[in-house]
Design a protein around this motif. Structure first.
Motif, PDB file in Angstrom:
ATOM      1  N   PRO A  83       0.828  -1.219   0.000  1.00  0.00           N
ATOM      2  CA  PRO A  83       0.000   0.000   0.000  1.00  0.00           C
ATOM      3  C   PRO A  83       0.857   1.261   0.000  1.00  0.00           C
ATOM      4  CG  PRO A  83       0.029  -1.000   2.191  1.00  0.00           C
ATOM      5  CD  PRO A  83       0.690  -1.980   1.269  1.00  0.00           C
ATOM      6  N   GLY A  84       0.443   2.213  -0.825  1.00  0.00           N
ATOM      7  CA  GLY A  84       1.160   3.470  -0.903  1.00  0.00           C
ATOM      8  C   GLY A  84       2.382   3.450  -1.796  1.00  0.00           C
ATOM      9  N   GLN A  85       2.716   2.300  -2.378  1.00  0.00           N
ATOM     10  CA  GLN A  85       3.900   2.187  -3.228  1.00  0.00           C
ATOM     11  C   GLN A  85       3.542   1.803  -4.664  1.00  0.00           C
ATOM     12  OE1 GLN A  85       7.171   2.865  -2.731  1.00  0.00           O
ATOM     13  NE2 GLN A  85       6.520   3.798  -0.801  1.00  0.00           N
ATOM     14  N   GLU A  86       2.315   2.077  -5.058  1.00  0.00           N
ATOM     15  CA  GLU A  86       1.843   1.685  -6.373  1.00  0.00           C
ATOM     16  C   GLU A  86       2.640   2.373  -7.488  1.00  0.00           C
ATOM     17  OE1 GLU A  86      -1.378   1.294  -3.364  1.00  0.00           O
ATOM     18  OE2 GLU A  86      -0.020   2.919  -3.956  1.00  0.00           O
ATOM     19  N   LEU A  87       2.881   1.632  -8.553  1.00  0.00           N
ATOM     20  CA  LEU A  87       3.459   2.189  -9.770  1.00  0.00           C
ATOM     21  C   LEU A  87       2.298   2.482 -10.714  1.00  0.00           C
ATOM     22  CD1 LEU A  87       6.464  -0.271 -10.255  1.00  0.00           C
ATOM     23  CD2 LEU A  87       6.587   2.084  -9.439  1.00  0.00           C
ATOM     24  N   THR A  88       1.903   3.750 -10.802  1.00  0.00           N
ATOM     25  CA  THR A  88       0.717   4.109 -11.574  1.00  0.00           C
ATOM     26  C   THR A  88       0.942   5.265 -12.542  1.00  0.00           C
ATOM     27  OG1 THR A  88      -0.026   5.620  -9.829  1.00  0.00           O
ATOM     28  CG2 THR A  88      -0.828   3.347  -9.718  1.00  0.00           C
ATOM     29  N   ASP A  89       2.060   5.938 -12.462  1.00  0.00           N
ATOM     30  CA  ASP A  89       2.285   7.197 -13.167  1.00  0.00           C
ATOM     31  C   ASP A  89       2.962   6.976 -14.521  1.00  0.00           C
ATOM     32  OD1 ASP A  89       2.890   9.722 -14.033  1.00  0.00           O
ATOM     33  OD2 ASP A  89       3.932  10.344 -12.209  1.00  0.00           O
ATOM     34  N   PRO A  90       2.271   7.223 -15.640  1.00  0.00           N
ATOM     35  CA  PRO A  90       2.898   7.040 -16.957  1.00  0.00           C
ATOM     36  C   PRO A  90       4.102   7.944 -17.182  1.00  0.00           C
ATOM     37  CG  PRO A  90       0.507   7.122 -17.172  1.00  0.00           C
ATOM     38  CD  PRO A  90       0.832   7.524 -15.756  1.00  0.00           C
ATOM     39  N   LEU A  91       4.066   9.167 -16.668  1.00  0.00           N
ATOM     40  CA  LEU A  91       5.202  10.070 -16.857  1.00  0.00           C
ATOM     41  C   LEU A  91       6.442   9.551 -16.135  1.00  0.00           C
ATOM     42  CD1 LEU A  91       3.520  13.595 -16.586  1.00  0.00           C
ATOM     43  CD2 LEU A  91       4.255  12.372 -18.642  1.00  0.00           C
ATOM     44  N   ALA A  92       6.256   9.015 -14.929  1.00  0.00           N
ATOM     45  CA  ALA A  92       7.390   8.440 -14.195  1.00  0.00           C
ATOM     46  C   ALA A  92       7.936   7.221 -14.923  1.00  0.00           C
ATOM     47  CB  ALA A  92       6.959   8.072 -12.784  1.00  0.00           C
ATOM     48  N   ALA A  93       7.035   6.397 -15.460  1.00  0.00           N
ATOM     49  CA  ALA A  93       7.477   5.219 -16.221  1.00  0.00           C
ATOM     50  C   ALA A  93       8.271   5.633 -17.448  1.00  0.00           C
ATOM     51  CB  ALA A  93       6.270   4.380 -16.620  1.00  0.00           C
ATOM     52  N   THR A  94       7.799   6.681 -18.126  1.00  0.00           N
ATOM     53  CA  THR A  94       8.503   7.160 -19.321  1.00  0.00           C
ATOM     54  C   THR A  94       9.874   7.693 -18.962  1.00  0.00           C
ATOM     55  OG1 THR A  94       6.386   7.726 -20.352  1.00  0.00           O
ATOM     56  CG2 THR A  94       8.364   8.732 -21.277  1.00  0.00           C
ATOM     57  N   ARG A  95       9.974   8.443 -17.877  1.00  0.00           N
ATOM     58  CA  ARG A  95      11.274   8.973 -17.445  1.00  0.00           C
ATOM     59  C   ARG A  95      12.243   7.843 -17.131  1.00  0.00           C
ATOM     60  NH1 ARG A  95      10.505  13.178 -12.720  1.00  0.00           N
ATOM     61  NH2 ARG A  95      12.794  13.077 -12.834  1.00  0.00           N
ATOM     62  N   GLU A  96      11.738   6.809 -16.480  1.00  0.00           N
ATOM     63  CA  GLU A  96      12.597   5.669 -16.138  1.00  0.00           C
ATOM     64  C   GLU A  96      13.113   4.986 -17.398  1.00  0.00           C
ATOM     65  OE1 GLU A  96      13.844   3.251 -12.589  1.00  0.00           O
ATOM     66  OE2 GLU A  96      13.199   5.307 -12.971  1.00  0.00           O
ATOM     67  N   LEU A  97      12.215   4.799 -18.373  1.00  0.00           N
ATOM     68  CA  LEU A  97      12.618   4.138 -19.615  1.00  0.00           C
ATOM     69  C   LEU A  97      13.587   5.001 -20.420  1.00  0.00           C
ATOM     70  CD1 LEU A  97       9.522   2.280 -21.095  1.00  0.00           C
ATOM     71  CD2 LEU A  97      11.415   1.384 -19.762  1.00  0.00           C
ATOM     72  N   PRO A 133       1.429   1.377 -24.500  1.00  0.00           N
ATOM     73  CA  PRO A 133       1.862   1.762 -25.855  1.00  0.00           C
ATOM     74  C   PRO A 133       2.420   3.185 -25.921  1.00  0.00           C
ATOM     75  CG  PRO A 133      -0.227   0.603 -25.961  1.00  0.00           C
ATOM     76  CD  PRO A 133       0.037   0.884 -24.510  1.00  0.00           C
ATOM     77  N   ARG A 134       1.753   4.129 -25.255  1.00  0.00           N
ATOM     78  CA  ARG A 134       2.230   5.509 -25.277  1.00  0.00           C
ATOM     79  C   ARG A 134       3.590   5.638 -24.591  1.00  0.00           C
ATOM     80  NH1 ARG A 134      -1.545   7.423 -22.699  1.00  0.00           N
ATOM     81  NH2 ARG A 134      -0.683   8.062 -20.693  1.00  0.00           N
ATOM     82  N   VAL A 135       3.745   4.955 -23.466  1.00  0.00           N
ATOM     83  CA  VAL A 135       5.029   4.997 -22.759  1.00  0.00           C
ATOM     84  C   VAL A 135       6.129   4.405 -23.626  1.00  0.00           C
ATOM     85  CG1 VAL A 135       6.284   4.026 -20.796  1.00  0.00           C
ATOM     86  CG2 VAL A 135       4.010   5.000 -20.453  1.00  0.00           C
ATOM     87  N   SER A 136       5.844   3.305 -24.285  1.00  0.00           N
ATOM     88  CA  SER A 136       6.821   2.664 -25.159  1.00  0.00           C
ATOM     89  C   SER A 136       7.235   3.593 -26.296  1.00  0.00           C
ATOM     90  CB  SER A 136       6.240   1.369 -25.722  1.00  0.00           C
ATOM     91  OG  SER A 136       7.123   0.749 -26.631  1.00  0.00           O
ATOM     92  N   ARG A 137       6.264   4.216 -26.945  1.00  0.00           N
ATOM     93  CA  ARG A 137       6.571   5.133 -28.049  1.00  0.00           C
ATOM     94  C   ARG A 137       7.368   6.351 -27.562  1.00  0.00           C
ATOM     95  NH1 ARG A 137       1.027   4.406 -29.269  1.00  0.00           N
ATOM     96  NH2 ARG A 137       0.684   2.948 -30.995  1.00  0.00           N
ATOM     97  N   ASP A 138       6.907   6.956 -26.481  1.00  0.00           N
ATOM     98  CA  ASP A 138       7.541   8.182 -26.006  1.00  0.00           C
ATOM     99  C   ASP A 138       8.979   7.950 -25.553  1.00  0.00           C
ATOM    100  OD1 ASP A 138       5.193   9.498 -26.543  1.00  0.00           O
ATOM    101  OD2 ASP A 138       4.574   9.706 -24.446  1.00  0.00           O
ATOM    102  N   ALA A 139       9.232   6.775 -24.993  1.00  0.00           N
ATOM    103  CA  ALA A 139      10.577   6.479 -24.500  1.00  0.00           C
ATOM    104  C   ALA A 139      11.464   5.853 -25.570  1.00  0.00           C
ATOM    105  CB  ALA A 139      10.503   5.549 -23.292  1.00  0.00           C
ATOM    106  N   GLY A 140      10.867   5.324 -26.647  1.00  0.00           N
ATOM    107  CA  GLY A 140      11.649   4.645 -27.672  1.00  0.00           C
ATOM    108  C   GLY A 140      12.202   3.312 -27.205  1.00  0.00           C
ATOM    109  N   VAL A 141      11.426   2.614 -26.372  1.00  0.00           N
ATOM    110  CA  VAL A 141      11.852   1.324 -25.815  1.00  0.00           C
ATOM    111  C   VAL A 141      10.754   0.296 -26.054  1.00  0.00           C
ATOM    112  CG1 VAL A 141      12.438   0.087 -23.682  1.00  0.00           C
ATOM    113  CG2 VAL A 141      13.296   2.412 -24.048  1.00  0.00           C
TER     114      VAL A 141
END
Length: 317
Positions: free
Chosen positions: A39-53, A80-88
């Motif tokens: 609880p409280g540690q969810e991975l939910t943010d697409p922008l954070a995922a994109t930055r990580e990638l 799909p959007r995260v994959s495209r935006d990060a190029g991964v």
């Protein structure tokens, strides 16, 4: 080991690609993940995922395999959007985790038709976790994630693995296994590859670094399965210092072509981009150079490029 041919493909969230195009791969991680146990540690943010990638890509990373299965907030709407935006390249999972990790109420709706669900998500598109009867997202899963229990297989694990085997036989999809604290890989192999007749080369045994029993690792490798060492993880770092002992032992035993490396980032605090790390970039910033120094560039390339391309590519039915 099964040999990949030109006809074999890796199924990503943007479509199938030849195995040779996968590139440097984090073979076990999570861009999106939610569990009642965290609880409280969810991975939910697409922008954070994109930055990580993007940070991973800047270091040479080209692909990430997300092991978040049905019922764990895998956000196939955003992948799909995260994959495209990060190029991964990103590979998504169907399957089912331990009951304790699933969103409450999910199991009641799917347990009687798991194989049907898995096959549909691999061939047609992934369902929303909250509405397994709703329309599928235009994203197909590329692997089946299942989970064992601590030092054995409980009824839930056996039921899910039986469904996963049925889905594998229908589609050719690889099966990736969460081992609780790294235990019971031989039990899993006995069920999946023995009773259920899944080829060992289509099985990925995860979290083996969490139980650094080198004899068990070598026995599991002799089956022909892939062995995933997916750390360091902030929540499971107690055996980090034994990682290289395990990798060297497998290499010396002739199993270099079966080792996979992943980060297994399961909490927001473990992200490099928005948390305390070490996150996905650590694999290429620290681990890969150390592997190259210890075992040579050829082994490092096998762990991060050649082996994932074979482990996650298949001749889709």
């Amino acid at each position: 080991m099964e040999q990949t041919t030109q006809a074999a493909a890796v199924r990503t969230v943007l479509g199938d690609i030849p195995a040779a195009e996968l590139g440097v791969c984090d073979a076990h991680d999570h861009l999106f993940f939610r569990s009642p146990l965290l609880p409280g540690q969810e991975l939910t943010d697409p922008l954070a995922a994109t930055r990580e990638l993007r940070a991973f890509r800047e270091l040479g990373g080209r692909a990430v395999v997300q092991w978040s299965p049905f019922g764990t907030g895998r956000r196939t709407d955003a992948l799909p959007r995260v994959s495209r935006d990060a190029g991964v390249h990103v590979i998504a999972a169907t399957g089912l985790h331990q009951a304790a990790h699933c969103t409450p109420g999910v199991l009641d709706r799917v347990m009687d038709r798991l194989a049907e669900l898995f096959v549909a998500e691999l061939t047609e598109g992934v369902r929303q976790d909250e509405d397994p009867d709703g329309p599928a997202e235009p994203v197909r899963a590329g692997l089946i994630k299942v989970a064992g229990a601590f030092h054995g297989l409980d009824t839930h694990a056996r039921r899910v693995m039986a469904a996963a085997a049925e889905a594998h036989h229908a589609t050719g999809a690889p099966i990736a296994v969460h081992h609780e604290l790294g235990t019971a890989p031989l039990d899993v192999l006995g069920l999946l590859c023995g009773e259920l007749e899944v080829p060992a080369a289509k099985v990925v045994l995860g979290h083996l670094n969490r139980s650094p029993d080198l004899r068990v690792h070598r026995e599991a490798a002799r089956s022909g399965a892939f062995l995933a060492f997916d750390g360091p993880s902030r929540a499971n770092h107690a055996t980090d210092w034994r990682l290289f002992d395990a990798l060297v032992a497998l290499a010396e035993a002739g199993h270099t072509d079966q080792v996979l490396i992943g980060g297994d980032t399961t909490t927001a605090a473990a992200r490099a981009a928005t948390g305390g790390g070490p996150g996905i970039p650590f694999l290429l910033r620290v681990l890969r150079p150390r592997i190259a120094r210890e075992l040579g560039e050829q082994s490092a390339d096998a762990f991060f490029v050649a082996n994932p391309a074979r482990a996650f590519a298949t001749h889709w039915h």
